[in-house]
Motif scaffolding. Structure first.
Motif, PDB file in Angstrom:
ATOM      1  N   ARG A 170       4.435   5.897  -1.604  1.00 22.02           N
ATOM      2  CA  ARG A 170       3.878   6.992  -0.800  1.00 22.02           C
ATOM      3  C   ARG A 170       3.229   6.382   0.428  1.00 22.02           C
ATOM      4  O   ARG A 170       2.458   5.419   0.326  1.00 22.02           O
ATOM      5  CB  ARG A 170       2.811   7.746  -1.607  1.00 22.02           C
ATOM      6  CG  ARG A 170       3.335   8.300  -2.893  1.00 22.02           C
ATOM      7  CD  ARG A 170       2.201   8.807  -3.765  1.00 22.02           C
ATOM      8  NE  ARG A 170       1.410   9.839  -3.089  1.00 22.02           N
ATOM      9  CZ  ARG A 170       0.343  10.401  -3.649  1.00 22.02           C
ATOM     10  NH1 ARG A 170      -0.067  10.039  -4.831  1.00 22.02           N
ATOM     11  NH2 ARG A 170      -0.319  11.331  -2.995  1.00 22.02           N
ATOM     12  N   ILE A 171       3.520   6.959   1.568  1.00 23.33           N
ATOM     13  CA  ILE A 171       2.977   6.410   2.812  1.00 23.33           C
ATOM     14  C   ILE A 171       2.435   7.569   3.645  1.00 23.33           C
ATOM     15  O   ILE A 171       3.116   8.587   3.813  1.00 23.33           O
ATOM     16  CB  ILE A 171       4.071   5.646   3.598  1.00 23.33           C
ATOM     17  CG1 ILE A 171       4.695   4.584   2.681  1.00 23.33           C
ATOM     18  CG2 ILE A 171       3.508   5.020   4.866  1.00 23.33           C
ATOM     19  CD1 ILE A 171       6.024   4.067   3.153  1.00 23.33           C
ATOM     20  N   THR A 172       1.228   7.406   4.135  1.00 22.68           N
ATOM     21  CA  THR A 172       0.604   8.452   4.944  1.00 22.68           C
ATOM     22  C   THR A 172       0.225   7.866   6.290  1.00 22.68           C
ATOM     23  O   THR A 172      -0.162   6.703   6.377  1.00 22.68           O
ATOM     24  CB  THR A 172      -0.673   8.964   4.245  1.00 22.68           C
ATOM     25  OG1 THR A 172      -0.309   9.344   2.931  1.00 22.68           O
ATOM     26  CG2 THR A 172      -1.260  10.163   4.957  1.00 22.68           C
ATOM     27  N   GLY A 173       0.349   8.683   7.318  1.00 20.94           N
ATOM     28  CA  GLY A 173      -0.053   8.182   8.624  1.00 20.94           C
ATOM     29  C   GLY A 173       0.164   9.201   9.711  1.00 20.94           C
ATOM     30  O   GLY A 173       0.465  10.368   9.458  1.00 20.94           O
ATOM     31  N   CYS A 174       0.007   8.723  10.924  1.00 22.15           N
ATOM     32  CA  CYS A 174       0.136   9.571  12.102  1.00 22.15           C
ATOM     33  C   CYS A 174       1.541   9.393  12.665  1.00 22.15           C
ATOM     34  O   CYS A 174       2.097   8.297  12.626  1.00 22.15           O
ATOM     35  CB  CYS A 174      -0.887   9.080  13.120  1.00 22.15           C
ATOM     36  SG  CYS A 174      -1.777  10.421  13.832  1.00 22.15           S
ATOM     37  N   SER A 205       3.075  12.748   5.474  1.00 23.42           N
ATOM     38  CA  SER A 205       3.173  11.866   4.313  1.00 23.42           C
ATOM     39  C   SER A 205       4.641  11.748   3.927  1.00 23.42           C
ATOM     40  O   SER A 205       5.374  12.748   3.963  1.00 23.42           O
ATOM     41  CB  SER A 205       2.356  12.484   3.177  1.00 23.42           C
ATOM     42  OG  SER A 205       2.396  11.621   2.073  1.00 23.42           O
ATOM     43  N   ILE A 206       5.065  10.562   3.587  1.00 25.12           N
ATOM     44  CA  ILE A 206       6.441  10.393   3.107  1.00 25.12           C
ATOM     45  C   ILE A 206       6.408   9.780   1.697  1.00 25.12           C
ATOM     46  O   ILE A 206       5.503   8.998   1.377  1.00 25.12           O
ATOM     47  CB  ILE A 206       7.314   9.528   4.062  1.00 25.12           C
ATOM     48  CG1 ILE A 206       6.682   8.165   4.332  1.00 25.12           C
ATOM     49  CG2 ILE A 206       7.595  10.270   5.350  1.00 25.12           C
ATOM     50  CD1 ILE A 206       7.493   7.287   5.280  1.00 25.12           C
ATOM     51  N   PRO A 234       1.792   3.950   9.451  1.00 24.62           N
ATOM     52  CA  PRO A 234       1.027   4.078   8.201  1.00 24.62           C
ATOM     53  C   PRO A 234      -0.460   3.769   8.336  1.00 24.62           C
ATOM     54  O   PRO A 234      -0.845   2.831   9.020  1.00 24.62           O
ATOM     55  CB  PRO A 234       1.687   3.059   7.277  1.00 24.62           C
ATOM     56  CG  PRO A 234       3.003   2.782   7.878  1.00 24.62           C
ATOM     57  CD  PRO A 234       2.855   2.945   9.343  1.00 24.62           C
ATOM     58  N   GLU A 235      -1.229   4.604   7.664  1.00 19.79           N
ATOM     59  CA  GLU A 235      -2.663   4.377   7.501  1.00 19.79           C
ATOM     60  C   GLU A 235      -2.953   3.999   6.055  1.00 19.79           C
ATOM     61  O   GLU A 235      -3.985   3.433   5.750  1.00 19.79           O
ATOM     62  CB  GLU A 235      -3.434   5.664   7.802  1.00 19.79           C
ATOM     63  CG  GLU A 235      -3.342   6.125   9.224  1.00 19.79           C
ATOM     64  CD  GLU A 235      -4.405   5.478  10.089  1.00 19.79           C
ATOM     65  OE1 GLU A 235      -5.525   5.315   9.609  1.00 19.79           O
ATOM     66  OE2 GLU A 235      -4.089   5.116  11.243  1.00 19.79           O
ATOM     67  N   THR A 265      -5.239   0.369   1.921  1.00 20.91           N
ATOM     68  CA  THR A 265      -5.880   1.184   2.962  1.00 20.91           C
ATOM     69  C   THR A 265      -6.578   0.271   3.944  1.00 20.91           C
ATOM     70  O   THR A 265      -6.847  -0.900   3.636  1.00 20.91           O
ATOM     71  CB  THR A 265      -6.929   2.156   2.369  1.00 20.91           C
ATOM     72  OG1 THR A 265      -7.735   1.420   1.460  1.00 20.91           O
ATOM     73  CG2 THR A 265      -6.293   3.328   1.665  1.00 20.91           C
ATOM     74  N   LYS A 266      -6.913   0.847   5.096  1.00 18.00           N
ATOM     75  CA  LYS A 266      -7.590   0.046   6.108  1.00 18.00           C
ATOM     76  C   LYS A 266      -9.038   0.468   6.297  1.00 18.00           C
ATOM     77  O   LYS A 266      -9.862  -0.333   6.719  1.00 18.00           O
ATOM     78  CB  LYS A 266      -6.855   0.184   7.443  1.00 18.00           C
ATOM     79  CG  LYS A 266      -5.719  -0.804   7.570  1.00 18.00           C
ATOM     80  CD  LYS A 266      -5.150  -0.767   8.956  1.00 18.00           C
ATOM     81  CE  LYS A 266      -4.293  -1.982   9.221  1.00 18.00           C
ATOM     82  NZ  LYS A 266      -3.564  -1.857  10.483  1.00 18.00           N
TER      83      LYS A 266
END
Ligand SMILES: NC(=O)C1=CN([C@@H]2O[C@H](COP(=O)(O)OP(=O)(O)OC[C@H]3O[C@@H](n4cnc5c(N)ncnc54)[C@H](OP(=O)(O)O)[C@@H]3O)[C@@H](O)[C@H]2O)[C@@H](O)CC1
Ligand SMILES: [K+]
Length: 555
Positions: free
Chosen positions: A444-448, A431-432, A518-519, A538-539
């Protein structure tokens, strides 16, 4: 820490030149001491960002220059930031003296009523000053001090109450300057002095359409002002206040944000509030030198103004006064506040984030906010907190710098042997968070996360300054080392190995980029009463997985 108590976010880190953590303290509005003497770039950035609060000049000692008599400021990191610098040169002697005064308010002289009158006579006699000249400087000091303590955005409506003597004249001058500083002014001047100087000051205010209020009007509207300036009586006051000022002063008792010019009106010039029912202002601007009663002042802000005391006066009256930094017309001489961390809070006002403001695509939304942060001249707008976790779920977070972003993701570079890299190898989720404090915004950005291609890493590695390239080779990041000397020695060895600038430094295999794909995004806009705007993309819930779905979250 600033006496305002809510602007404490002075970032500190490891000192650039000494192997110790750097700590930074802000003393009042004028003095900032950084210990050890050479601050990190993070400190500098923060100070730079906060200059409007710290009353320019902000002087930062440079380790290499503090040994010489004249010290100077730092080099800002980018040219665009350099353009809005307001840094001045202050001698080391002056700065040391200022810091000493802040630590020990007793090192400042407090003068008697008799001495104040004698200084006045000397200034306007043998020393060649005129009353309007001194009044202009005194009023400008008062306005400057108010500008520092009560920023115009949050304290726009100012009332100045003027008395019959020169203290009232200072108030009229201050009102004019405050108007030009952007405040909305009203003046109450019940007992006007019939002299050309005062007629002129009144005419100047009238020409600025500043309303003059009658004293009878005041009681019902006093609470509608953000700041009330008490320029009723100064050092010639004697006895008990006579009408109409007696009632007027009583109306100011207990009112917040009262600023007294030279002396809290109604106070005995030497003894203070002898009846115990007098005015207790939040701020006092002592002029020339604080009067004896100022020792009893307990408010938050004490400034000294009237930057015109020639050495002859200082010597004759044995005055110990702090130096004025740079071009400043006032200097903060208050006591250092004690800090209650729990009371530190920022009120987020201003912008609004509604669904209709959002881009359908979160990458475009990020771009918009990032560009706003750059346009605002925020320090390191690309600094982000990166949170990772190991496979047991134990988290760790640190600041890193974003080095690129597009629809494929967010890129930063690091050592592939570092803790974050090892954690990402076993758990690619991260997460960034970007915090653009002056805009009251977070993203805030979350992902793989995956590694970027070696070509991409090569290209970025070779775009870095040569010193940073060597630094990447030197550091086996996150491993324990025997001491600073290990790094210094390795750096020196590599510097001589690559002294010939035509030799290309190869990117080490252990160094390269990561990309977070990002997710989910969250855009956070700080709002009043902690009722912030939080909008997520969100997706998961989208019927068509290629579309982003926007939701509002409760703050
Ligand atoms: N060099 C410097 O230091 C500089 C000083 N400067 C400024 O000048 C200020 C000193 O000014 P100041 O001498 O005109 O006297 P100030 O205090 O304004 O009041 C006098 C008036 O109040 C009246 N009054 C008195 N007692 C009263 C009572 N109990 N109840 C009611 N009224 C009473 C008195 O009337 P009187 O008694 O004479 O009838 C007279 O009209 C100083 O504090 C600073 O602000 C700057 O401008 C520049 C540089
Ligand atoms: K006053």
């Amino acid at each position: 820490f600033c006496p305002n108590l809510h602007r404490n976010r002075l970032r500190v880190g490891t000192c650039k030149w000494q192997d110790k953590p750097a700590s930074a303290k802000v003393h009042g509005y004028h003095g900032i001491t950084l210990s050890p003497i050479a601050p990190t770039s993070a400190c500098l950035h923060c100070i730079q960002e906060r200059q409007s609060l710290f009353k320019p000049p902000v002087t930062v000692y440079d380790k290499y220059q503090s040994l010489s008599h004249r010290v100077h400021t730092y080099t800002p990191l980018s040219k665009s930031q350099a353009s809005d610098q307001q840094l001045f040169h202050t001698t080391k002697k002056d700065m040391d003296s200022l810091v000493q005064h802040l630590h020990d308010p007793n090192s400042i002289s407090y003068i008697s009523q008799e001495a104040a009158a004698a200084i006045d006579e000397l200034l306007m006699g043998p020393l060649g000053f005129s009353v309007d000249q001194l009044m202009e400087l005194a009023g400008l000091s008062v306005a400057s001090a108010i500008f520092e303590a009560y920023p115009v955005q949050a304290n726009n409506r100012v009332l100045v109450i003027c008395g019959p003597g020169n203290n009232g004249g200072d108030g009229l001058v201050a009102a004019r300057h405050l108007h030009h500083f952007g405040y909305s002014l009203s003046v109450c001047y019940p007992k006007r002095t019939d002299k050309p100087l005062y007629h002129g000051l009144v005419t100047q205010l009238e020409s600025l359409s500043i309303p003059f209020l009658l004293e009878d009007e005041l009681p019902s509207i006093l609470s509608s002002f953000d700041v009330v300036v008490d320029a009723i009586f100064g050092f010639s006051f004697r006895g008990q206040p006579r009408p109409p000022f007696d009632a007027l002063i009583q109306k100011l008792v207990g009112l917040p944000n009262v600023v007294s010019v030279d002396i809290p009106s109604g106070w005995h010039v030497e003894e203070g509030d002898i009846n115990g029912i007098g005015l207790h202002p939040d701020m006092l601007v002592s002029l020339t030198a604080p009067k004896l009663c100022a020792r009893k002042f307990k408010g938050l802000h004490h400034f000294l103004g009237g930057r015109f005391v020639p050495p002859l006066i200082a010597e004759k009256f044995g005055l110990k006064l702090p130096p004025y930094p740079g071009t400043s017309q006032c200097v903060w001489i208050g006591k250092l506040p004690s800090i209650d961390v729990g009371s530190l809070r920022e009120n987020y006002v201003g912008a609004v984030l509604l669904e209709e403001h959002l881009n359908a695509d979160p990458f475009s939304q990020f771009k918009e906010w990032f560009e706003d942060a750059v346009a605002m001249g925020l320090p390191e707008p690309n600094a982000m907190t990166l949170a990772t976790a190991n496979k047991e779920g134990h988290p760790s977070a640190r600041m890193v710098l974003l080095k690129g972003y597009d629809e494929h993701g967010f890129v930063w570079y690091t050592n592939y042997g570092s803790r974050k890299a090892l954690e990402l190898a076993s758990n690619p989720w991260a997460s960034i968070v970007f915090f653009w404090e002056r805009l009251h915004r977070q993203a805030r950005i979350t992902g793989c996360v995956e590694k970027v291609s070696s070509e991409e890493s090569d290209e970025y590695f070779h775009s870095r300054p040569r010193e940073s390239q060597i630094g990447a080779l030197v550091s086996a990041q996150s491993t324990v080392i025997a001491g600073r000397h290990v790094l210094d020695q390795a750096y020196e060895d590599l510097q001589s190995r690559y002294a010939d600038k035509s030799i290309i430094i190869p990117r080490p295999d252990h160094w390269g980029g990561f990309r977070l794909q990002p997710e989910a995004f969250e855009f956070w806009q700080g709002r009043e009463s902690r009722l912030h705007d939080r909008l997520t993309y969100t997706k998961e819930m989208a019927v068509d997985k290629s579309n982003w779905v926007i939701h509002r979250l409760a703050p």
